[in-house]
Design an enzyme around this catalytic site. Structure first.
Site, PDB file in Angstrom:
ATOM      1  N   GLU A 207     -25.653  31.141 -80.475  1.00 39.24           N
ATOM      2  CA  GLU A 207     -26.782  30.507 -81.177  1.00 39.24           C
ATOM      3  C   GLU A 207     -26.649  28.984 -81.216  1.00 39.24           C
ATOM      4  O   GLU A 207     -27.636  28.267 -81.090  1.00 39.24           O
ATOM      5  CB  GLU A 207     -26.952  31.079 -82.592  1.00 39.24           C
ATOM      6  CG  GLU A 207     -27.337  32.565 -82.651  1.00 39.24           C
ATOM      7  CD  GLU A 207     -28.550  32.949 -81.809  1.00 39.24           C
ATOM      8  OE1 GLU A 207     -29.388  32.092 -81.522  1.00 39.24           O
ATOM      9  OE2 GLU A 207     -28.636  34.133 -81.417  1.00 39.24           O
ATOM     10  N   HIS A 210     -27.694  27.544 -77.860  1.00 38.23           N
ATOM     11  CA  HIS A 210     -29.121  27.285 -77.646  1.00 38.23           C
ATOM     12  C   HIS A 210     -29.491  25.879 -78.125  1.00 38.23           C
ATOM     13  O   HIS A 210     -30.326  25.213 -77.529  1.00 38.23           O
ATOM     14  CB  HIS A 210     -29.974  28.309 -78.405  1.00 38.23           C
ATOM     15  CG  HIS A 210     -30.091  29.620 -77.695  1.00 38.23           C
ATOM     16  ND1 HIS A 210     -30.443  29.722 -76.369  1.00 38.23           N
ATOM     17  CD2 HIS A 210     -29.901  30.893 -78.127  1.00 38.23           C
ATOM     18  CE1 HIS A 210     -30.475  31.004 -76.021  1.00 38.23           C
ATOM     19  NE2 HIS A 210     -30.142  31.733 -77.062  1.00 38.23           N
ATOM     20  N   CYS A 218     -28.503  33.087 -69.891  1.00 37.91           N
ATOM     21  CA  CYS A 218     -27.787  33.091 -68.627  1.00 37.91           C
ATOM     22  C   CYS A 218     -27.844  34.501 -68.032  1.00 37.91           C
ATOM     23  O   CYS A 218     -27.842  35.481 -68.756  1.00 37.91           O
ATOM     24  CB  CYS A 218     -26.353  32.665 -68.875  1.00 37.91           C
ATOM     25  SG  CYS A 218     -25.370  32.596 -67.387  1.00 37.91           S
TER      26      CYS A 218
END
Ligand SMILES: [Zn+2]
Ligand SMILES: [Zn+2]
Length: 258
Positions: A207, A210, A218
């Site tokens: 997270e 991101h 990916c």
């Protein structure tokens, strides 16, 4: 005559500005005491930070249990995102008020592996967490922020995703990890503390990833930035970036000159 009109127009625009300011104040107050919830409206973020690196990140805990892993979180974040952070700050514990806890809840029946053990889950909208995170990020003057909660969550922006391990809000520089679904007991299997800890760390790295590398997942299923549909998918990952994602990170470091 025209100067009188202009004066009048100026007065109106001033009052409009004041009114907007007050209405935001009232909104914030109603969120805080739990009369309304952020998920019912748009998130308020008056201080949307610029993307800068290296930066400061804060970790806000929503459960005391996970707080014991703080040192491990810091170590892994520093290892995977080497030199991306100046500081990784422990922001302590956040507890929702009783009223705020009840807001936006979605009831979901979860059927475990054993048929008769189906249980009711109370899912919380991610925007409820995002507003708390935005406010905390602003208050602490941070560039990004992540929270780890034991509460089950559902996405405020996509009704199709019912159960979530976590969600990142790139525009507002904040992300959430929910630990409930990472427990073996949730699937009616024997408790496994090591597996649970590894899963939390992988999700946290994912997270936060991101917020650094962007919204894309990916395709390498071993890479921490691959998408996980199930806990088995998480277990397949290693705690780190694949070569391609590593290159992406290196390019980012190069472009920000660090
Ligand atoms: Zn993801
Ligand atoms: Zn990758």
């Amino acid at each position: 005559m025209s100067s009188r009109i202009k004066k009048f127009q100026r007065r109106i625009s001033k009052s409009k500005h004041k009114l907007r300011k007050y209405s935001e104040k009232i909104k914030r107050y109603t969120y805080r005491i739990g009369i309304t919830s952020p998920y019912e409206r748009r998130l308020i973020d008056n201080n949307q930070p610029q993307r800068i690196f290296p930066c400061n990140i804060g970790i806000l805990f929503n459960s005391n249990f996970v707080k014991r892993y703080y040192e491990a979180f810091v170590a892994y974040l520093e290892m995977v995102y080497d030199s991306c952070f100046y500081n990784i700050i422990d922001l302590g514990h956040h507890r929702f008020s009783k009223m705020a806890m009840k807001k936006g809840i979605k009831k979901e029946i979860y059927k475990g592996d054993i048929q008769e053990s189906s249980e009711e889950l109370l899912l919380h909208p991610t925007n409820k967490f995002f507003q708390v995170l935005i406010d905390k990020r602003t208050e602490e003057n941070l560039d990004m922020i992540v929270t780890i909660t034991k509460l089950p969550i559902y996405s405020s922006s996509d009704n199709n995703i019912i159960f979530l391990f976590g969600e990142a809000n790139i525009d507002h520089r904040c992300s959430i990890v929910s630990t409930l679904l990472l427990k073996e007991q949730f699937y009616k299997r024997k408790r496994n503390r090591t597996l649970y800890e590894l899963r939390i760390i992988k999700e946290l790295i994912h997270e936060v990833g991101h917020l650094i590398l962007g919204p894309n997942h990916c395709i390498n299923e071993k890479c921490v930035m691959s998408f996980a549909h199930t806990v088995e998918d998480i277990d397949r990952k290693y705690i780190g970036l694949c070569q391609k994602c590593q290159e992406k990170l290196e390019n980012l470091k190069y472009s920000y000159n660090f």
